[in-house]
Design a protein around this motif. Structure first.
Motif, mmCIF file in Angstrom:
data_model
loop_
_atom_site.group_PDB
_atom_site.id
_atom_site.type_symbol
_atom_site.label_atom_id
_atom_site.label_comp_id
_atom_site.label_asym_id
_atom_site.label_seq_id
_atom_site.Cartn_x
_atom_site.Cartn_y
_atom_site.Cartn_z
ATOM 1 N N ASN A 292 -45.032 62.694 -3.632
ATOM 2 C CA ASN A 292 -44.246 63.124 -4.789
ATOM 3 C C ASN A 292 -42.824 63.510 -4.392
ATOM 4 O OD1 ASN A 292 -46.410 62.710 -6.490
ATOM 5 N ND2 ASN A 292 -47.085 64.846 -6.448
ATOM 6 N N THR A 293 -42.702 64.220 -3.266
ATOM 7 C CA THR A 293 -41.378 64.642 -2.802
ATOM 8 C C THR A 293 -40.523 63.438 -2.431
ATOM 9 O OG1 THR A 293 -42.212 66.754 -1.991
ATOM 10 C CG2 THR A 293 -40.138 65.982 -1.065
ATOM 11 N N MET A 294 -41.083 62.492 -1.673
ATOM 12 C CA MET A 294 -40.325 61.313 -1.257
ATOM 13 C C MET A 294 -39.944 60.454 -2.462
ATOM 14 S SD MET A 294 -39.890 61.607 1.980
ATOM 15 C CE MET A 294 -39.877 63.386 1.709
ATOM 16 N N THR A 295 -40.853 60.343 -3.427
ATOM 17 C CA THR A 295 -40.554 59.559 -4.632
ATOM 18 C C THR A 295 -39.395 60.190 -5.404
ATOM 19 O OG1 THR A 295 -42.887 58.899 -4.772
ATOM 20 C CG2 THR A 295 -41.530 58.608 -6.747
ATOM 21 N N ARG A 296 -39.400 61.512 -5.504
ATOM 22 C CA ARG A 296 -38.315 62.213 -6.194
ATOM 23 C C ARG A 296 -36.984 61.999 -5.469
ATOM 24 N NH1 ARG A 296 -36.144 66.805 -4.887
ATOM 25 N NH2 ARG A 296 -37.929 67.456 -3.612
ATOM 26 N N LEU A 297 -36.997 62.087 -4.143
ATOM 27 C CA LEU A 297 -35.767 61.882 -3.371
ATOM 28 C C LEU A 297 -35.214 60.474 -3.587
ATOM 29 C CD1 LEU A 297 -36.650 63.610 0.033
ATOM 30 C CD2 LEU A 297 -35.140 64.478 -1.766
ATOM 31 N N CYS A 298 -36.098 59.486 -3.599
ATOM 32 C CA CYS A 298 -35.650 58.106 -3.814
ATOM 33 C C CYS A 298 -35.008 57.950 -5.190
ATOM 34 C CB CYS A 298 -36.826 57.145 -3.659
ATOM 35 S SG CYS A 298 -37.419 56.976 -1.965
ATOM 36 N N SER A 299 -35.598 58.616 -6.189
ATOM 37 C CA SER A 299 -35.031 58.557 -7.540
ATOM 38 C C SER A 299 -33.653 59.204 -7.569
ATOM 39 C CB SER A 299 -35.969 59.255 -8.517
ATOM 40 O OG SER A 299 -35.418 59.297 -9.812
ATOM 41 N N GLU A 300 -33.521 60.370 -6.923
ATOM 42 C CA GLU A 300 -32.240 61.067 -6.888
ATOM 43 C C GLU A 300 -31.170 60.250 -6.164
ATOM 44 O OE1 GLU A 300 -33.185 64.778 -5.080
ATOM 45 O OE2 GLU A 300 -34.189 65.588 -6.857
ATOM 46 N N LEU A 301 -31.593 59.432 -5.215
ATOM 47 C CA LEU A 301 -30.650 58.611 -4.445
ATOM 48 C C LEU A 301 -30.324 57.291 -5.139
ATOM 49 C CD1 LEU A 301 -32.055 59.253 -0.860
ATOM 50 C CD2 LEU A 301 -29.774 59.881 -1.672
ATOM 51 N N GLY A 302 -30.901 57.069 -6.313
ATOM 52 C CA GLY A 302 -30.567 55.878 -7.074
ATOM 53 C C GLY A 302 -31.346 54.636 -6.703
ATOM 54 N N CYS A 303 -32.507 54.797 -6.049
ATOM 55 C CA CYS A 303 -33.326 53.637 -5.705
ATOM 56 C C CYS A 303 -34.028 53.105 -6.955
ATOM 57 C CB CYS A 303 -34.372 54.014 -4.658
ATOM 58 S SG CYS A 303 -33.673 54.612 -3.104
ATOM 59 N N ASP A 304 -34.145 51.802 -7.045
ATOM 60 C CA ASP A 304 -34.855 51.171 -8.149
ATOM 61 C C ASP A 304 -36.334 51.531 -8.054
ATOM 62 O OD1 ASP A 304 -36.155 49.465 -9.926
ATOM 63 O OD2 ASP A 304 -34.865 47.759 -9.482
ATOM 64 N N LYS A 305 -36.896 52.134 -9.101
ATOM 65 C CA LYS A 305 -38.292 52.573 -9.040
ATOM 66 C C LYS A 305 -39.249 51.411 -8.800
ATOM 67 C CE LYS A 305 -39.105 52.429 -14.063
ATOM 68 N NZ LYS A 305 -39.532 53.234 -15.236
ATOM 69 N N ASP A 306 -38.861 50.194 -9.174
ATOM 70 C CA ASP A 306 -39.715 49.028 -8.939
ATOM 71 C C ASP A 306 -39.775 48.663 -7.459
ATOM 72 O OD1 ASP A 306 -40.319 48.803 -11.620
ATOM 73 O OD2 ASP A 306 -38.691 47.397 -12.025
ATOM 74 N N ASN A 307 -38.839 49.184 -6.676
ATOM 75 C CA ASN A 307 -38.820 48.922 -5.234
ATOM 76 C C ASN A 307 -39.431 50.056 -4.426
ATOM 77 O OD1 ASN A 307 -37.625 46.417 -5.487
ATOM 78 N ND2 ASN A 307 -35.537 47.206 -5.241
ATOM 79 N N VAL A 308 -39.992 51.058 -5.093
ATOM 80 C CA VAL A 308 -40.626 52.182 -4.409
ATOM 81 C C VAL A 308 -42.128 52.057 -4.587
ATOM 82 C CG1 VAL A 308 -40.815 54.687 -4.225
ATOM 83 C CG2 VAL A 308 -38.609 53.643 -4.795
ATOM 84 N N TRP A 309 -42.825 51.766 -3.498
ATOM 85 C CA TRP A 309 -44.265 51.505 -3.528
ATOM 86 C C TRP A 309 -44.972 52.690 -2.880
ATOM 87 C CZ3 TRP A 309 -46.230 45.935 -3.617
ATOM 88 C CH2 TRP A 309 -45.307 45.113 -4.271
#
Length: 236
Positions: A212-229
């Protein structure tokens, strides 16, 4: 999902608390790098989750053996693994999991803590075995240097593959190894140590809180959610 019979071959110590268990399957097992299986010690009660637990494959597909790796504890499941003798038969339900490596990926990244390294090993070993030209960046955090599982294998692969970039982070003990960084994985670590992170397929494996923490960080950094597995390790 199919049931298979595995024959225990050997165990391999990875760290003081982490151990790998290798098995020979009685019939071929088709799985994708990054998937997991359920090891069944209680066949009479498939809902006995104390003795029937999920473990990621820590070996690449098409090996002559299947490997699982676990951080051992005082649990009944860990005791069963530790008590295995060569030739013992174990049941397995497999394969499961959708966060898998696909050959069309050209740039991938891993944000990993502790025992979450197991499916990463399956993926990187597969890439190395197939000699694929994949740009890989692994950020791998542990509480101490002694807890870095697969350190020798990862360093060897990194030395063989210039496209494999590995960063070790330690967040409890003082860092003595010049190849390790002090601290936890945060947004600064990702932006400073994973080049082109927004252009990568990012894999996050581990316990739910870490995922959950890593997913939130990726979102905050502007990563495309479709590229976060992601794959949550529940009851590990």
């Amino acid at each position: 999902m199919n049931e298979f019979t595995l024959i225990f071959k050997e165990s391999i110590k990875r760290t003081p608390a982490v151990e790998s268990f290798r098995f020979e399957p009685e019939s071929p097992v088709d799985f994708l790098p990054g998937q997991f299986a359920q090891i069944i010690f209680d066949k009479k009660d498939k809902n006995n989750y104390e003795l029937n637990k999920y473990l990621s494959f820590s070996s690449a597909p098409e090996k002559e053996y299947i490997e699982f790796t676990k951080k051992l504890s005082s649990s009944a499941f860990s005791d069963k693994l530790k008590d295995l003798k060569k030739g013992d038969a174990v049941a397995m339900h497999s394969p499961m999991g959708k966060s898998v490596f696909k050959n069309e990926f050209k740039r991938i990244g891993f944000l990993i803590g502790g025992i979450g390294i197991t499916p990463v090993i399956s993926i990187i070993e597969y890439i190395m075995d197939k000699k694929l030209d994949i740009d890989i960046c692994l950020i791998y955090a542990n509480r101490s240097e002694a807890e870095i599982a697969y350190r020798q294998e990862l360093d060897n692969w990194s030395g063989q593959n210039p496209l494999l970039d590995i960063k070790y982070f330690v967040h409890i003990c003082d860092v003595k190894d010049a190849a390790c960084y002090q601290g936890r994985i945060d947004s600064g670590v990702i932006s400073n140590h994973m080049g082109g992170y927004r252009d990568r397929v990012l894999f996050i494996f581990g316990p739910p809180a870490m995922v959950n923490t890593m997913t939130r960080l990726c979102s905050e950094l502007g990563c495309d959610k479709d590229n976060v597995w992601v794959e949550n390790f529940i009851g590990y």
